[in-house]
Design a protein around this motif. Structure first.
Motif, mmCIF file in Angstrom:
data_model
loop_
_atom_site.group_PDB
_atom_site.id
_atom_site.type_symbol
_atom_site.label_atom_id
_atom_site.label_comp_id
_atom_site.label_asym_id
_atom_site.label_seq_id
_atom_site.Cartn_x
_atom_site.Cartn_y
_atom_site.Cartn_z
ATOM 1 N N ARG A 1 0.828 -1.207 0.000
ATOM 2 C CA ARG A 1 0.000 0.000 0.000
ATOM 3 C C ARG A 1 0.864 1.259 0.000
ATOM 4 O O ARG A 1 0.496 2.274 -0.604
ATOM 5 C CB ARG A 1 -0.951 -0.014 1.198
ATOM 6 C CG ARG A 1 -2.024 -1.096 1.090
ATOM 7 C CD ARG A 1 -3.061 -1.012 2.194
ATOM 8 N NE ARG A 1 -3.949 -2.164 2.158
ATOM 9 C CZ ARG A 1 -4.959 -2.308 1.305
ATOM 10 N NH1 ARG A 1 -5.223 -1.353 0.434
ATOM 11 N NH2 ARG A 1 -5.718 -3.394 1.334
ATOM 12 N N LEU A 2 2.018 1.208 0.658
ATOM 13 C CA LEU A 2 2.931 2.344 0.647
ATOM 14 C C LEU A 2 3.483 2.592 -0.748
ATOM 15 O O LEU A 2 3.889 3.712 -1.083
ATOM 16 C CB LEU A 2 4.081 2.102 1.630
ATOM 17 C CG LEU A 2 3.735 2.213 3.117
ATOM 18 C CD1 LEU A 2 4.927 1.810 3.969
ATOM 19 C CD2 LEU A 2 3.275 3.624 3.473
ATOM 20 N N ARG A 3 3.479 1.551 -1.570
ATOM 21 C CA ARG A 3 3.935 1.684 -2.960
ATOM 22 C C ARG A 3 2.793 2.081 -3.900
ATOM 23 O O ARG A 3 2.995 2.199 -5.098
ATOM 24 C CB ARG A 3 4.557 0.366 -3.426
ATOM 25 C CG ARG A 3 5.866 0.012 -2.733
ATOM 26 C CD ARG A 3 6.294 -1.407 -3.074
ATOM 27 N NE ARG A 3 6.315 -1.646 -4.516
ATOM 28 C CZ ARG A 3 6.425 -2.871 -5.058
ATOM 29 N NH1 ARG A 3 6.497 -3.944 -4.266
ATOM 30 N NH2 ARG A 3 6.431 -3.010 -6.366
ATOM 31 N N GLY A 4 1.587 2.253 -3.342
ATOM 32 C CA GLY A 4 0.477 2.746 -4.134
ATOM 33 C C GLY A 4 -0.553 1.714 -4.550
ATOM 34 O O GLY A 4 -1.539 2.045 -5.213
ATOM 35 N N PHE A 5 -0.357 0.451 -4.156
ATOM 36 C CA PHE A 5 -1.330 -0.584 -4.499
ATOM 37 C C PHE A 5 -2.483 -0.557 -3.496
ATOM 38 O O PHE A 5 -2.284 -0.299 -2.305
ATOM 39 C CB PHE A 5 -0.675 -1.968 -4.498
ATOM 40 C CG PHE A 5 0.427 -2.110 -5.516
ATOM 41 C CD1 PHE A 5 0.133 -2.226 -6.863
ATOM 42 C CD2 PHE A 5 1.756 -2.104 -5.118
ATOM 43 C CE1 PHE A 5 1.149 -2.341 -7.803
ATOM 44 C CE2 PHE A 5 2.778 -2.223 -6.043
ATOM 45 C CZ PHE A 5 2.476 -2.342 -7.391
ATOM 46 N N SER A 6 -3.692 -0.843 -3.973
ATOM 47 C CA SER A 6 -4.856 -0.785 -3.083
ATOM 48 C C SER A 6 -5.746 -2.019 -3.170
ATOM 49 O O SER A 6 -6.417 -2.364 -2.202
ATOM 50 C CB SER A 6 -5.700 0.463 -3.391
ATOM 51 O OG SER A 6 -6.140 0.442 -4.740
ATOM 52 N N ARG A 7 -5.764 -2.681 -4.308
ATOM 53 C CA ARG A 7 -6.610 -3.875 -4.491
ATOM 54 C C ARG A 7 -5.701 -5.101 -4.518
ATOM 55 O O ARG A 7 -5.384 -5.640 -5.578
ATOM 56 C CB ARG A 7 -7.458 -3.755 -5.761
ATOM 57 C CG ARG A 7 -8.364 -2.532 -5.760
ATOM 58 C CD ARG A 7 -9.215 -2.442 -7.018
ATOM 59 N NE ARG A 7 -8.422 -2.489 -8.242
ATOM 60 C CZ ARG A 7 -7.783 -1.455 -8.774
ATOM 61 N NH1 ARG A 7 -7.827 -0.272 -8.164
ATOM 62 N NH2 ARG A 7 -7.098 -1.594 -9.899
ATOM 63 N N ILE A 8 -5.273 -5.513 -3.340
ATOM 64 C CA ILE A 8 -4.278 -6.586 -3.196
ATOM 65 C C ILE A 8 -5.004 -7.914 -2.997
ATOM 66 O O ILE A 8 -5.768 -8.078 -2.042
ATOM 67 C CB ILE A 8 -3.344 -6.292 -2.002
ATOM 68 C CG1 ILE A 8 -2.640 -4.944 -2.203
ATOM 69 C CG2 ILE A 8 -2.333 -7.423 -1.824
ATOM 70 C CD1 ILE A 8 -2.028 -4.377 -0.932
ATOM 71 N N ALA A 9 -4.749 -8.854 -3.875
ATOM 72 C CA ALA A 9 -5.398 -10.171 -3.784
ATOM 73 C C ALA A 9 -4.426 -11.188 -3.212
ATOM 74 O O ALA A 9 -3.325 -11.381 -3.737
ATOM 75 C CB ALA A 9 -5.879 -10.622 -5.155
#
Length: 218
Positions: A16-24
């Protein structure tokens, strides 16, 4: 060693700190079984995972059936998206268990109702365009992968109980298709059925021996 690992959302937070939000989170179950499909699940969870950590979510193999079923309900209730896929024994025999496992994972990801922007996968990579992190012991380290592990395990165990009614001679409800001594004894007594993995030992050798006996008799 696995019991000493801490299942947390550290991997998710780093992504999330790298900008990802929809992590499966993606995981499989049944890879080593002699019977039935390999099953994979993909789960996209919300940002806050404290409730799952507090509920004791971890690698499904380290949990009781009751705890797995309780966590399965909790995961499904709070998840943004959940998908389960299976690849049958015939396909496993045709393409091998490694490729069948990757296929089940890919199908699970494709079945999500929300497009992920990053995949956290337990010790594997799949043929999907989404960015991926291969996490060894992922089901013991990542809450997202652990959630997928629980969902896949509960699904497959329920399937084995259903198939036990159809094939009661093998005791599937007890061993879930794995190569326990009881299952191997049942194989010797009754022989394999269409849902057994013919490419797996000892089933393949049993079939070959039967063919050789038939050739001698003919």
């Amino acid at each position: 060693m696995l019991k000493q690992l801490v299942c947390s959302d550290a991997s998710e937070q780093a992504l999330r700190l790298r900008g990802f939000s929809r992590i499966a989170g993606v995981d499989e179950v049944g890879r080593g079984a002699l019977f039935g499909p390999v099953v994979a699940a993909a789960v996209i969870l919300p940002e806050s995972l404290e409730s799952l950590a507090e509920s004791g979510l971890k690698d499904s193999k380290q949990m009781s059936q009751a705890d797995r079923e309780r966590l399965d309900l909790q995961v499904r209730e709070m998840a943004l998206a959940v998908s389960v896929a299976e690849v049958d024994a015939e396909t496993i025999d045709r393409v091998n268990i490694y490729q069948a496992t990757r296929l089940a994972m890919l199908l699970a990801v494709r079945g999500l109702t929300m497009e992920p922007d990053h995949l956290l996968i337990d010790a594997m990579r799949i043929d999907h365009g989404c960015e991926q992190t291969r996490l060894v012991y992922g089901d013991a380290l990542s809450l997202s992968i652990a959630a997928a592990s629980v969902v896949a395990k509960v699904y497959r165990d329920a399937l084995m109980r259903e198939l036990d009614v159809v094939h009661p001679q093998y005791g599937l409800a007890s061993h879930k298709g794995y190569g326990t001594p009881a299952h191997k004894r049942a194989l010797v007594e009754h022989g394999p059925c269409v849902l057994h993995r013919k490419s797996f030992s000892p089933i393949g050798s049993m079939i070959q021996k039967k063919l050789e006996i038939m050739e001698v008799n003919n």
